[in-house]
Design an enzyme around this catalytic site. Structure first.
Site, PDB file in Angstrom:
ATOM      1  N   HIS A  62     -15.117   7.764   4.211  1.00 25.04           N
ATOM      2  CA  HIS A  62     -15.598   8.893   3.420  1.00 25.04           C
ATOM      3  C   HIS A  62     -17.118   9.052   3.466  1.00 25.04           C
ATOM      4  O   HIS A  62     -17.845   8.083   3.654  1.00 25.04           O
ATOM      5  CB  HIS A  62     -15.201   8.719   1.950  1.00 25.04           C
ATOM      6  CG  HIS A  62     -13.733   8.600   1.744  1.00 25.04           C
ATOM      7  ND1 HIS A  62     -13.192   7.804   0.769  1.00 25.04           N
ATOM      8  CD2 HIS A  62     -12.682   9.180   2.375  1.00 25.04           C
ATOM      9  CE1 HIS A  62     -11.877   7.893   0.808  1.00 25.04           C
ATOM     10  NE2 HIS A  62     -11.540   8.717   1.777  1.00 25.04           N
ATOM     11  N   LYS A  72     -25.144   4.607  -1.258  1.00 26.32           N
ATOM     12  CA  LYS A  72     -24.294   3.813  -2.148  1.00 26.32           C
ATOM     13  C   LYS A  72     -24.713   2.349  -2.130  1.00 26.32           C
ATOM     14  O   LYS A  72     -25.184   1.838  -1.112  1.00 26.32           O
ATOM     15  CB  LYS A  72     -22.827   3.890  -1.700  1.00 26.32           C
ATOM     16  CG  LYS A  72     -22.233   5.272  -1.717  1.00 26.32           C
ATOM     17  CD  LYS A  72     -20.825   5.258  -1.157  1.00 26.32           C
ATOM     18  CE  LYS A  72     -20.230   6.649  -1.124  1.00 26.32           C
ATOM     19  NZ  LYS A  72     -18.933   6.666  -0.450  1.00 26.32           N
ATOM     20  N   TYR A 132     -19.206   0.814  -7.149  1.00 27.44           N
ATOM     21  CA  TYR A 132     -20.318   1.316  -6.363  1.00 27.44           C
ATOM     22  C   TYR A 132     -21.158   2.320  -7.129  1.00 27.44           C
ATOM     23  O   TYR A 132     -20.673   3.085  -7.934  1.00 27.44           O
ATOM     24  CB  TYR A 132     -19.866   1.900  -5.028  1.00 27.44           C
ATOM     25  CG  TYR A 132     -18.803   2.962  -5.066  1.00 27.44           C
ATOM     26  CD1 TYR A 132     -19.119   4.299  -4.827  1.00 27.44           C
ATOM     27  CD2 TYR A 132     -17.476   2.636  -5.306  1.00 27.44           C
ATOM     28  CE1 TYR A 132     -18.143   5.275  -4.833  1.00 27.44           C
ATOM     29  CE2 TYR A 132     -16.500   3.608  -5.312  1.00 27.44           C
ATOM     30  CZ  TYR A 132     -16.838   4.934  -5.073  1.00 27.44           C
ATOM     31  OH  TYR A 132     -15.868   5.898  -5.086  1.00 27.44           O
ATOM     32  N   ASP A 170      -6.445  11.124   3.364  1.00 28.08           N
ATOM     33  CA  ASP A 170      -7.137  10.274   4.340  1.00 28.08           C
ATOM     34  C   ASP A 170      -6.411  10.257   5.687  1.00 28.08           C
ATOM     35  O   ASP A 170      -7.055  10.102   6.729  1.00 28.08           O
ATOM     36  CB  ASP A 170      -7.297   8.851   3.808  1.00 28.08           C
ATOM     37  CG  ASP A 170      -8.413   8.738   2.773  1.00 28.08           C
ATOM     38  OD1 ASP A 170      -9.120   9.734   2.533  1.00 28.08           O
ATOM     39  OD2 ASP A 170      -8.560   7.648   2.195  1.00 28.08           O
TER      40      ASP A 170
END
Length: 181
Positions: A62, A72, A132, A170
């Protein structure tokens, strides 16, 4: 904190100093001033996310596009994952290359993923809590991804294909070569 730049420029692997005694343990996972010094940039994290996954769950690969692109800082609170980062920055010397690292509650490693990289992880234990920080808010209109099994990437997820659990979304992601720039 020990910090090492990965083979992908701007992506860092971090190992915090851990203090343990008979009561348990303590470590500092994030401290803004030190973090900014380590990565050589001022990063303003604005959102914290947590996911729960069972063994075999693969989330990714992603990223977010445009003004919503996210840097991130990721780590595992419980369990163990195979973390994968792919460079999708046009013109980068490592464009299309990936790095992998095992993150776990035991090794307590963190990964800083700058903007312009795709990210995914595979849960390797029965229960995984993955956390995250992001420096941009989630924007569903900007979300994008790359198919985890893109043959051009050559990622070995180190688990049998029939053991993987992916979302329908996905499974429909494009190959890197088919992404709009």
């Amino acid at each position: 904190m020990k910090i090492t730049e990965s083979p992908i420029k701007g992506c860092f692997f971090m190992e915090p100093m851990v203090f343990e005694d008979e009561r348990g343990l303590f470590y500092e996972a994030y401290q803004k001033n030190r973090f900014d010094d380590y990565v050589g940039d001022k990063v303003n994290f604005v959102q914290d996310n947590v996911s729960f996954s069972k063994k075999g769950v693969l989330r990714g690969l992603h990223f977010q596009r445009g003004n919503s692109a996210q840097a991130k800082l990721v780590h595992v609170i419980k369990g163990k994952v195979l973390d994968v980062i792919v460079d999708i920055r046009q013109g980068s010397p490592t464009f299309g290359k990936h790095v992998k690292i095992e993150l776990s509650a035991i090794n307590r490693k963190l990964v800083y993923i700058p903007k312009g990289l795709a990210h995914g992880f595979l849960a390797l234990t029965d229960e995984v809590i993955f956390a995250y920080k992001c420096d941009a808010y989630y924007d569903p209109k900007s979300e994008a991804g790359i198919l985890y099994s893109d043959p051009g990437l050559g990622i070995d997820w180190e688990m049998a294909e029939d053991s993987l659990i992916l979302s329908e979304k996905d499974l429909k992601l494009p190959l890197l070569k088919d992404l709009d720039s």
